[in-house]
Scaffold this motif. Structure first.
Motif, PDB file in Angstrom:
ATOM      1  N   VAL A  52       0.868  -1.166   0.000  1.00  0.00           N
ATOM      2  CA  VAL A  52       0.000   0.000   0.000  1.00  0.00           C
ATOM      3  C   VAL A  52       0.909   1.220   0.000  1.00  0.00           C
ATOM      4  CG1 VAL A  52      -1.841   1.246   1.199  1.00  0.00           C
ATOM      5  CG2 VAL A  52      -1.770  -1.270   1.290  1.00  0.00           C
ATOM      6  N   HIS A  54       1.462   5.256  -0.050  1.00  0.00           N
ATOM      7  CA  HIS A  54       0.848   6.545   0.276  1.00  0.00           C
ATOM      8  C   HIS A  54       1.873   7.640  -0.026  1.00  0.00           C
ATOM      9  CE1 HIS A  54      -1.795   9.443   2.132  1.00  0.00           C
ATOM     10  NE2 HIS A  54      -0.744   9.918   2.770  1.00  0.00           N
ATOM     11  N   GLU A  75      -2.457  10.925  -1.756  1.00  0.00           N
ATOM     12  CA  GLU A  75      -3.217   9.825  -2.353  1.00  0.00           C
ATOM     13  C   GLU A  75      -2.534   8.492  -2.076  1.00  0.00           C
ATOM     14  OE1 GLU A  75      -5.384  12.002  -6.098  1.00  0.00           O
ATOM     15  OE2 GLU A  75      -3.405  11.135  -6.472  1.00  0.00           O
ATOM     16  N   THR A  76      -3.336   7.436  -2.158  1.00  0.00           N
ATOM     17  CA  THR A  76      -2.877   6.084  -1.841  1.00  0.00           C
ATOM     18  C   THR A  76      -3.225   5.139  -2.977  1.00  0.00           C
ATOM     19  OG1 THR A  76      -3.211   6.536   0.505  1.00  0.00           O
ATOM     20  CG2 THR A  76      -3.084   4.225  -0.130  1.00  0.00           C
ATOM     21  N   THR A  78      -2.903   0.750  -3.986  1.00  0.00           N
ATOM     22  CA  THR A  78      -2.591  -0.594  -3.498  1.00  0.00           C
ATOM     23  C   THR A  78      -2.214  -1.498  -4.664  1.00  0.00           C
ATOM     24  OG1 THR A  78      -4.133  -0.342  -1.663  1.00  0.00           O
ATOM     25  CG2 THR A  78      -3.519  -2.592  -2.251  1.00  0.00           C
ATOM     26  N   MET A  97       7.392   8.500   0.016  1.00  0.00           N
ATOM     27  CA  MET A  97       6.163   7.702   0.133  1.00  0.00           C
ATOM     28  C   MET A  97       6.267   6.829   1.379  1.00  0.00           C
ATOM     29  SD  MET A  97       4.987   5.905  -3.420  1.00  0.00           S
ATOM     30  CE  MET A  97       6.551   5.196  -3.878  1.00  0.00           C
TER      31      MET A  97
END
Length: 149
Positions: A52, A54, A75-76, A78, A97
């Motif tokens: 994940v 970010h 924003e993220t 996956t 990040m």
């Protein structure tokens, strides 16, 4: 918090391991990466880990299973275990990040060994494949280029 810093100049990467898998009973690892402009990993696939991402600052171009998306600060995104993925920092500055890896992954050992593999720049595909096999990570192609944005 156990913070371990690792620098891999050949691929424009500095990272810190903030939470090792031992702190989560193997459930997760948390790292912070700092990618230089125009840098990111080659296309790869994890056999076991979901990542994940970010974005804390800047912008990245991600490709996950053939779909491209720009991910900006706050924003993220996956990348599930088994998906082919790569990214590149498309910002003008080094960008950080947070990366949550689940289940936990010995990121300190992986990136420490990767630094050794990358000492002379990008190794030949057979060397990278052998290294990845030890970690159940398959390297599948080159990094993205920043101009691909």
């Amino acid at each position: 918090m156990n913070e371990r810093a690792i620098r891999i100049p050949a691929i424009g990467l500095d990272l810190k391991v903030f939470i090792e898998p031992s702190a989560t009973e193997g459930r997760a690892t948390l790292i912070e990466t700092h990618d230089a402009p125009g840098f990111g990993p080659p296309m790869h696939r994890h056999g076991n880990e979901t990542e994940v991402f970010h974005v804390l600052q800047g912008r990245y171009l991600f490709e996950v299973d053939g779909e491209r998306r720009i991910v900006s600060a706050g924003e993220t995104l996956t990348a599930l275990a088994g998906t082919k993925h790569r990214f590149v920092n498309i910002d003008d500055e080094t960008s950080p990040m947070l990366v949550l890896i689940s289940p936990g992954f010995d990121a300190a050992s992986f990136f420490g060994q990767l630094r050794d593999v990358m000492t002379d720049g990008v190794p030949d595909p057979a060397t990278l494949a052998r290294f990845g096999a030890k970690w159940d990570i398959e390297f599948l192609g080159p990094p993205l280029k920043a101009h691909a944005a």
